[in-house]
Design a protein around this motif. Structure first.
Motif, PDB file in Angstrom:
ATOM      1  N   LYS A  99       0.815  -1.218   0.000  1.00 14.09           N
ATOM      2  CA  LYS A  99       0.000   0.000   0.000  1.00 14.09           C
ATOM      3  C   LYS A  99       0.849   1.270   0.000  1.00 14.09           C
ATOM      4  N   THR A 100       2.123   1.166   0.354  1.00 10.75           N
ATOM      5  CA  THR A 100       3.027   2.315   0.310  1.00 10.75           C
ATOM      6  C   THR A 100       3.647   2.511  -1.075  1.00 10.75           C
ATOM      7  N   GLY A 101       3.223   1.705  -2.037  1.00  8.52           N
ATOM      8  CA  GLY A 101       3.747   1.819  -3.390  1.00  8.52           C
ATOM      9  C   GLY A 101       3.241   3.060  -4.108  1.00  8.52           C
ATOM     10  N   LEU A 102       3.842   3.353  -5.227  1.00  6.25           N
ATOM     11  CA  LEU A 102       3.498   4.547  -6.004  1.00  6.25           C
ATOM     12  C   LEU A 102       2.016   4.613  -6.343  1.00  6.25           C
ATOM     13  N   SER A 103       1.428   3.459  -6.622  1.00  3.77           N
ATOM     14  CA  SER A 103      -0.010   3.393  -6.921  1.00  3.77           C
ATOM     15  C   SER A 103      -0.737   2.504  -5.916  1.00  3.77           C
ATOM     16  N   GLY A 104      -0.218   2.467  -4.711  1.00  4.98           N
ATOM     17  CA  GLY A 104      -0.852   1.665  -3.675  1.00  4.98           C
ATOM     18  C   GLY A 104      -0.773   0.177  -3.925  1.00  4.98           C
ATOM     19  N   GLY A 105       0.196  -0.242  -4.726  1.00  4.42           N
ATOM     20  CA  GLY A 105       0.359  -1.657  -5.027  1.00  4.42           C
ATOM     21  C   GLY A 105      -0.539  -2.158  -6.137  1.00  4.42           C
ATOM     22  N   ARG A 106      -1.246  -1.271  -6.824  1.00  2.00           N
ATOM     23  CA  ARG A 106      -2.208  -1.683  -7.841  1.00  2.00           C
ATOM     24  C   ARG A 106      -1.602  -1.871  -9.228  1.00  2.00           C
ATOM     25  N   GLY A 107      -0.461  -1.246  -9.486  1.00  2.00           N
ATOM     26  CA  GLY A 107       0.074  -1.258 -10.845  1.00  2.00           C
ATOM     27  C   GLY A 107       1.162  -2.279 -11.094  1.00  2.00           C
TER      28      GLY A 107
END
Length: 328
Positions: A99-107
């Motif tokens: 969830k701390t990823g650039l797109s919240g882990g979605r991409g």
């Protein structure tokens, strides 16, 4: 346009960061995927495309860019994202699906977006071209500074989007530079088997723009040629098409058996790995010592380790967050 010593060290440092990051991701990616390879298993599921060997294409270009300039890239994006200044912690977390990823882990790793430095990429072949041309057009229409750079592979030069995008860029004299990373292989199909011309840079004349070919996977040559093209774009001179001869030291994706490669090809490419070549250049030109090299490598590894630790320790999105930030 020769790079300064400071710029050459910057390029070498970011080549090291990229290589260490890729090697670390490669090791982690294989966790849980043996003895039988299944890309759905492990902490990083799905496909993984590594850019080992293509680091010069990133640093020789991005050394001329700032956060205002737009870069669009392909499904093999990590080296350029790092050179453009994408937040490495957030990028690592995105690759891990956190969830701390650039797109919240979605991409995931093929859809990295960082608006702070105007970087984006896509898994669609040739998809980088239109958005870069559009970004360049927006700069012109709004009378804002900045250029756009579109990266693509040599296989994408056979897509319709390539011809449409370059045609409009030529018609409108857009401040955009098209960079072809020619690693000789479109997945498992050789350039010779798929492309009618020897050099895609020769196609530039059809769209009223200069075309340049850079051989040798040399970051210094790339810096010099691309610097002129970017300056030309900044001054309103229009687009340029640049084809860079580079090397894909890994397979198309992790798990690729690479049976299509001729015997001895990878071994020959590893002998001209651009990272030791760059190290030797610094030694020759500036008296770069073993102590200098070890210090820079230690710094680069620490940057990568910090990002990977952040990604591993970050939380996954909660199930109830699945539809957040999604248009329905």
């Amino acid at each position: 346009m020769k790079p300064s010593q400071e710029q050459e060290i910057w390029m070498y440092k970011h080549m090291l960061i990229s290589r260490f990051f890729e090697e670390t991701i490669e090791t982690i990616y294989m966790e849980g995927k043996s003895p039988a390879f299944n890309m759905a298993n492990g902490p990083i599921p799905g496909e993984m495309h590594l850019s080992n060997g293509q680091e010069p294409c990133a640093v020789g270009v991005c050394a001329h860019l700032n956060a205002e300039d737009v870069v669009t890239h392909t499904h093999r994006p990590h080296h350029v994202a790092i050179a453009k200044g994408v937040d490495l912690k957030a990028m690592a977390a995105e690759i891990f699906g956190k969830k701390t990823g650039l797109s919240g882990g979605r991409g995931g790793h093929m859809h990295i977006f960082d608006p702070k430095v105007n970087f984006s990429c896509s898994g669609i072949i040739g998809q980088s071209i239109g958005p870069a041309a559009g970004a360049a057009l927006s700069r012109v229409m709004q009378k804002k500074p900045g250029v756009a750079v579109a990266y693509l592979g040599e296989g994408a030069a056979n897509q319709g989007a390539f011809h449409e995008g370059l045609n409009l860029a030529g018609v409108w004299k857009l401040p955009v530079v098209f960079i072809i990373e020619d690693n000789s292989w479109g997945i498992s199909v050789s350039k010779r088997a798929s492309t009618a011309v020897e050099r895609n840079s020769d196609r530039a004349v059809a769209y009223g723009m200069p075309g340049e070919f850079i051989e040798g996977n040399d970051p210094i040559k790339i810096f010099e040629v691309v610097g002129k093209a970017i300056e030309r774009a900044r001054q309103g001179g229009g687009p340029t098409l640049i084809e860079i001869e580079t090397s894909r030291l890994a397979g198309h994706f992790m798990g690729d058996g690479e049976a299509y490669r001729p015997a001895g090809e990878k071994e020959a490419l590893k002998k001209i790995d651009p990272i030791p070549v760059m190290q030797q250049r610094l030694e020759k030109e500036y008296g770069w010592s073993a102590e200098d090299d070890e210090a820079l490598r230690t710094e680069a590894r620490a940057i990568v380790d910090e990002a990977i630790t952040f990604a591993r320790e970050s939380d996954y999105p909660a199930p109830e967050e699945a539809m957040d930030k999604v248009f329905v």
